[in-house]
Write an enzyme that holds these catalytic residues in place. Structure first.
Site, PDB file in Angstrom:
ATOM      1  N   GLU A   1      42.996  52.967  76.761  1.00 53.05           N
ATOM      2  CA  GLU A   1      42.877  52.603  74.981  1.00 53.05           C
ATOM      3  C   GLU A   1      41.184  51.881  75.159  1.00 53.05           C
ATOM      4  OE1 GLU A   1      46.494  51.265  73.918  1.00 53.05           O
ATOM      5  OE2 GLU A   1      47.719  52.292  75.192  1.00 53.05           O
TER       6      GLU A   1
ATOM      7  N   LYS B   1      39.715  49.408  73.314  1.00 50.44           N
ATOM      8  CA  LYS B   1      39.868  47.751  73.022  1.00 50.44           C
ATOM      9  C   LYS B   1      39.671  46.791  71.684  1.00 50.44           C
ATOM     10  CE  LYS B   1      40.936  42.479  74.841  1.00 50.44           C
ATOM     11  NZ  LYS B   1      40.808  42.059  73.638  1.00 50.44           N
TER      12      LYS B   1
ATOM     13  N   ASP C   1      38.302  45.007  68.555  1.00 50.37           N
ATOM     14  CA  ASP C   1      37.984  43.294  68.290  1.00 50.37           C
ATOM     15  C   ASP C   1      38.543  43.321  66.659  1.00 50.37           C
ATOM     16  OD1 ASP C   1      37.446  41.600  68.696  1.00 50.37           O
ATOM     17  OD2 ASP C   1      35.026  42.079  68.383  1.00 50.37           O
TER      18      ASP C   1
ATOM     19  N   TYR D   1      45.763  49.750  64.482  1.00 52.60           N
ATOM     20  CA  TYR D   1      45.768  51.451  65.609  1.00 52.60           C
ATOM     21  C   TYR D   1      47.985  50.940  65.882  1.00 52.60           C
ATOM     22  CZ  TYR D   1      42.393  54.173  65.562  1.00 52.60           C
ATOM     23  OH  TYR D   1      41.749  55.368  64.486  1.00 52.60           O
TER      24      TYR D   1
ATOM     25  N   LYS E   1      35.500  44.868  79.567  1.00 49.84           N
ATOM     26  CA  LYS E   1      34.862  44.217  78.963  1.00 49.84           C
ATOM     27  C   LYS E   1      33.613  45.357  78.699  1.00 49.84           C
ATOM     28  CE  LYS E   1      36.225  41.189  76.204  1.00 49.84           C
ATOM     29  NZ  LYS E   1      36.618  40.242  76.247  1.00 49.84           N
TER      30      LYS E   1
ATOM     31  N   CYS F   1       3.900  39.621  46.487  1.00 45.57           N
ATOM     32  CA  CYS F   1       4.403  41.237  47.576  1.00 45.57           C
ATOM     33  C   CYS F   1       3.369  41.012  48.898  1.00 45.57           C
ATOM     34  CB  CYS F   1       4.104  42.484  47.184  1.00 45.57           C
ATOM     35  SG  CYS F   1       4.298  43.099  48.945  1.00 45.57           S
TER      36      CYS F   1
ATOM     37  N   CYS G   1       1.103  44.415  48.508  1.00 43.47           N
ATOM     38  CA  CYS G   1       0.154  44.337  47.803  1.00 43.47           C
ATOM     39  C   CYS G   1       0.017  43.731  46.883  1.00 43.47           C
ATOM     40  CB  CYS G   1       0.487  45.600  46.784  1.00 43.47           C
ATOM     41  SG  CYS G   1       2.697  45.046  45.769  1.00 43.47           S
TER      42      CYS G   1
ATOM     43  N   CYS H   1      10.003  44.281  45.137  1.00 50.12           N
ATOM     44  CA  CYS H   1       8.574  44.053  44.762  1.00 50.12           C
ATOM     45  C   CYS H   1       8.299  44.541  43.287  1.00 50.12           C
ATOM     46  CB  CYS H   1       7.480  44.136  45.762  1.00 50.12           C
ATOM     47  SG  CYS H   1       5.597  45.089  45.752  1.00 50.12           S
TER      48      CYS H   1
ATOM     49  N   CYS I   1       2.183  49.837  45.361  1.00 50.33           N
ATOM     50  CA  CYS I   1       2.460  49.400  46.599  1.00 50.33           C
ATOM     51  C   CYS I   1       2.824  50.092  48.570  1.00 50.33           C
ATOM     52  CB  CYS I   1       3.550  48.326  46.841  1.00 50.33           C
ATOM     53  SG  CYS I   1       4.151  47.542  48.348  1.00 50.33           S
TER      54      CYS I   1
HETATM   55  S1  IVH Z   1      47.563  45.620  75.005  1.00 54.37           S
HETATM   56  C1  IVH Z   1      50.767  43.036  77.684  1.00 54.37           C
HETATM   57  N1  IVH Z   1      46.118  47.138  73.837  1.00 54.37           N
HETATM   58  O1  IVH Z   1      43.379  42.439  73.313  1.00 54.37           O
HETATM   59  C2  IVH Z   1      49.760  43.938  76.715  1.00 54.37           C
HETATM   60  N2  IVH Z   1      45.773  44.782  73.389  1.00 54.37           N
HETATM   61  O2  IVH Z   1      43.254  40.181  75.305  1.00 54.37           O
HETATM   62  C3  IVH Z   1      49.056  43.346  75.421  1.00 54.37           C
HETATM   63  N3  IVH Z   1      44.023  44.433  72.474  1.00 54.37           N
HETATM   64  O3  IVH Z   1      46.071  40.306  72.052  1.00 54.37           O
HETATM   65  C4  IVH Z   1      48.076  43.392  74.786  1.00 54.37           C
HETATM   66  N4  IVH Z   1      42.985  46.408  72.021  1.00 54.37           N
HETATM   67  O4  IVH Z   1      44.316  42.071  70.244  1.00 54.37           O
HETATM   68  C5  IVH Z   1      46.424  45.949  74.566  1.00 54.37           C
HETATM   69  N5  IVH Z   1      44.808  48.525  73.156  1.00 54.37           N
HETATM   70  C6  IVH Z   1      44.787  47.574  73.166  1.00 54.37           C
HETATM   71  C7  IVH Z   1      44.221  46.766  72.755  1.00 54.37           C
HETATM   72  C8  IVH Z   1      44.791  44.967  72.860  1.00 54.37           C
HETATM   73  C9  IVH Z   1      42.658  45.213  71.466  1.00 54.37           C
HETATM   74  C10 IVH Z   1      43.644  42.370  72.271  1.00 54.37           C
HETATM   75  C11 IVH Z   1      45.231  42.295  71.636  1.00 54.37           C
HETATM   76  C12 IVH Z   1      45.279  41.143  72.780  1.00 54.37           C
HETATM   77  C13 IVH Z   1      43.886  41.308  73.186  1.00 54.37           C
HETATM   78  C14 IVH Z   1      44.244  40.929  74.111  1.00 54.37           C
END
Ligand code: IVH
Length: 781
Positions: free
Chosen positions: A114, A116, A118, A224, A315, A409, A412, A427, A433
């Site tokens: 999946e 990750k 932020d 999500y 990452k 500006c 001009c 401006c 300009c």
């Molecule tokens: S699984 C035991 N899945 O990443 C597994 N975490 O560094 C626990 N996060 O605290 C997390 N997307 O905030 C999982 N698809 C995803 C994620 C995800 C973002 C974040 C989450 C977690 C941190 C772990």
């Protein structure tokens, strides 16, 4: 309405709203425009207020957030919320897979993978399908109770769908701020001189930490689901991927990007695929997560301290870095907005090297207090312009001086001014300009707009400086000799050595190529054309939506602004910006000139019939944002007046007779006193009848003298609009097509017809002029 009617209506409204939410957040397939959603929500709210005994906690109206709470209560997680180990390189991923293979004594194990996200990890507790508690991760063992704030997140269902969920189901996932919401929030903050969010993650954190949930509701978050916690009184499937599927069926949003793959090749392939997509995703991600799919395998792997051994986060390169500010300059954009920039020591961020970053506006510079020589954090996310996020104050040199906006500006020399209450300095030179002109032309010619190949920044600068091109429409009157003259004068000015015969040939080939590229750009699509006009807030996606819904520039350019709100995702601010642009005679002139000079939009089509769905007078009045005119009031007015323009000359007491309270009637009369508003109402009446006229019922059933004939219109007609010509030809049985082919029966060529006429001549297709068309219509209609 009887009590049963009210209860039935309330149930129906809740069902429609829940369904709209599910379609939008879970299926990613929106069903109704935002304005309709708001309208249904307001109707429900009004009914519930009139009948408080019918209010339930899972009603969609209960997402608005309650009054401030004193502090967040602590929530102990029954099962700890763990974090993940990280991998930064392919070798680290291969090591992870090897560890898993050794422990399971099996090759190529299966993983659920999946993005990750932020944002922030949260836990949602559902009892008998109903959301009872939402909490932050906190330290993993104890988090904070943020139920009130999470209830404002529309992607989180208050009630699960179906009926086969466990009695107690704890869902875990990421709450995040979508990039569009982040951008909108910051644009508003900048315009109002408020504090901007450094990144979407801080936005999400700030929203969840609000003690006043009404403020959370104004910072829209999404969600999500990526796993589960405590489960009681029911069972989940045996694999993670199947669990995600169940969650989705229960109405929880699950990333559409989740997949099942095997072995390190599968993992790395996924990492690259998502990496390629990263910039196009509507949210920030900082990597991907690999999880062993089979729960039995997960149990076998177990945990180390606070992270599972069955999962890892891979990452992406960081999007924030530190560097040093070398100078601060300003740039004058196509709308005159003066934007401060920093030029900085080159730094590698988000996968590319950057040397420039935006500071947005003067308020932002003041707020950040950026000075030359400062060490700053820059951020680059997706293909957005890198920006300065923060200054590191302890690394400042003592002689650094605060920055201030220049008064004139730099391009001009016109005064730089700021409107009352606005954050943007502009401006005042407008089209005198050179920078504003250049930016507008550059945008117009750019690849995603009219796509004029070979018309680079320098050419645009020279053409506009020498007065050859004053507006974008002038590009289409340029001739080969103009370009050569420009080149000669530039060489002279730059003191270049006089050209040889060979150089002369090269120059003339260059000029011919450029003229050909400009000519090619004439054939365009409505979406590109609208984007190319450079209307404030109209990016590619808005241009696309406008094109899709309204179909024709002739419809769009005469539309009163509230009708733009009928398009899903176009809000009040954008609708007003489009209206403002179209209200300027200079801009209408540019559109006229472009069309007269042969720009031809190939994909004109009638407006979507959906525009008229659910569009009644009351809805229109609500869309107009008239003070005090709520849905209820709008309906009262609609019942009496029937048509929007009937309000224009009505005396105030007629509004009272229609059932409005005196104060509301006064507010409406005052609003109508404004000539601009009255004119707007008049225009809406006209626009609606045009929308109806050009939405003819199934033209295929028409029989007439042009049955089975395919006709193409090109160039500008003088006695009738192209839309009129089209409707009238169709009424006689013709099919009006966008491009010329061998199958075309004839082409009607108006003034300044371009490539379509040439194509017709090339294919030997019959060409009619306007006189012949009018004569034919006169004879057969
Ligand atoms: S699984 C035991 N899945 O990443 C597994 N975490 O560094 C626990 N996060 O605290 C997390 N997307 O905030 C999982 N698809 C995803 C994620 C995800 C973002 C974040 C989450 C977690 C941190 C772990």
């Amino acid at each position: 309405m009887t009590m049963t009617d009210v209860a039935t209506r309330i149930a129906e409204l809740r069902r429609q709203l829940d369904d709209a939410n599910y379609r939008y957040h879970v299926l990613d397939d929106p069903a109704i425009p935002d304005a309709d959603y708001d309208r249904l929500l307001r109707e429900l709210d009004e009914l519930e207020q009139a009948h408080p005994e019918l209010l339930t906690p899972d009603s969609p109206t209960q997402r608005v957030g309650g009054a401030p709470s004193g502090a967040f209560a602590a929530v102990r997680h029954a099962i700890p919320m763990l974090s993940l180990g990280n991998a930064f390189t392919e070798v680290e991923v291969a090591d992870f897979v090897r560890r898993v293979e050794q422990k399971l004594d099996r090759e190529n194990p299966t993983f659920s993978v999946e993005p990750k996200l932020d944002g922030l990890a949260i836990s949602l507790r559902y009892e008998h399908g109903r959301l009872v508690q939402g909490a932050t991760r906190g330290d993993g063992a104890t988090g904070e109770d943020v139920t009130a704030n999470l209830r404002t997140v529309k992607a989180i269902p208050l009630q699960l769908r179906g009926d086969d969920w466990p009695d107690v189901l704890e869902v875990r996932g990421e709450a995040y701020m979508p990039l569009a919401a982040f951008k909108a929030y910051n644009e508003r903050a900048l315009a109002e001189g408020g504090k901007v969010l450094a990144n979407p993650r801080n936005g999400a954190a700030g929203s969840l930490r609000q003690l006043d949930a009404r403020i959370s509701a104004r910072r829209p978050l999404a969600f999500y689901a990526y796993g589960t916690g405590l489960v009681e009184g029911g069972k989940l499937p045996d694999t993670h991927s199947a669990t995600l599927q169940r969650l989705r069926e229960w109405g929880l949003p699950v990333s559409a990007e989740s997949r099942v793959v095997s072995g390190s090749d599968g993992l790395l392939g996924y990492y690259r695929r998502i990496g390629d997509k990263r910039d196009a995703l509507p949210f920030d991600i900082d990597g991907v997560v690999y999880k062993l799919d089979d729960y039995a395998d997960q149990r076998e792997m177990g945990f180390v301290s606070r992270a599972p051994r069955w999962a890892i986060a891979h990452k992406f390169p960081a999007q924030e870095q530190t560097t040093v500010v070398e100078t601060i300059e300003v740039n004058v954009g196509r709308t005159g907005a003066v934007t401060p920039w920093v030029l900085m020591r080159p730094v590698h961020v988000g996968g590319v090297t950057v040397t420039r970053a935006t500071l947005h506006n003067a308020d932002q510079v003041a707020r950040l207090d950026v000075r030359v020589g400062d060490t700053v954090i820059v951020r680059r996310a997706g293909d957005v312009i890198p920006e300065v996020v923060r200054v590191m104050p302890d690394q400042r040199t003592p002689d650094a001086v605060p920055w201030s906006m220049p008064r004139q500006c730099p391009v001009c020399g016109s005064e730089i001014v700021r409107e009352e209450g606005a954050a943007v300095w502009r401006c005042s030179g407008e089209l005198t300009c050179a920078s504003q002109r250049r930016e507008a032309i550059g945008h117009f010619a750019s690849r995603r707009a009219m796509d004029i190949d070979g018309l680079g920044e320098r050419h645009i600068e020279n053409l506009s400086e020498l007065g050859f091109v004053k507006s974008v429409a002038d590009l289409y009157t340029l001739e080969r000799d103009d370009l050569l003259e420009m080149k000669r004068r530039c060489d002279e000015r730059d003191d270049t050595v006089p050209g040889t015969v060979k150089a002369g040939k090269v120059a003339s080939r260059w000029a011919e190529n450029l003229i050909a590229a400009i000519a090619r750009s004439r054939d365009t699509t409505l979406e590109r054309f609208l984007f190319a006009l450079g209307i404030e807030h109209v990016g590619e996606s808005t241009a696309k939506a406008l094109a899709l819904w309204f179909g024709d520039i002739e419809v769009i350019r005469r539309l009163p602004w509230p009708l733009f709100k009928r398009v899903p995702d176009i809000g009040g601010e954008v609708a007003r910006a489009i209206g403002h642009f179209l209200d300027q005679p200079g801009n209408q002139q540019v559109i006229d000139d472009l069309l007269a000079r042969g720009v031809s939009i190939s994909d004109a089509h009638p407006p979507s019939p959906k525009l008229r769905e659910g569009l009644d007078m009351a809805t229109l009045l609500v869309d107009l944002d008239i003070p005090k005119i709520t849905r209820l009031r709008a309906e009262q007015l609609a019942a009496v007046f029937k048509q929007v323009d009937a309000l224009i000359d009505a005396p105030e007491h007629n509004f009272v007779t229609a059932g409005l309270p005196a104060e509301t009637a006064r507010a409406l009369a005052a609003w109508l006193d404004d000539a601009g508003n009255a004119r707007l109402l008049g225009e809406i009446g006209g626009a609606l009848s045009r929308l109806d006229v050009i939405t003819p019922a199934a033209p295929t059933t028409v029989t007439g003298p042009l049955d089975g004939q395919s006709v193409v219109l090109t160039g500008t007609l003088s006695a009738l609009t192209r839309e009129d010509a089209k409707v009238r030809l169709e009424a006689l049985g013709a099919k009006v097509a966008g491009s010329v082919s061998k199958k075309t029966s004839f082409v009607v060529a108006g003034e300044a017809a371009g490539s379509k006429l040439a194509k017709a001549e090339e294919l030997g297709v019959e060409v009619w002029d306007e006189v012949r068309l009018l004569a034919f219509l006169g004879e057969h209609e």
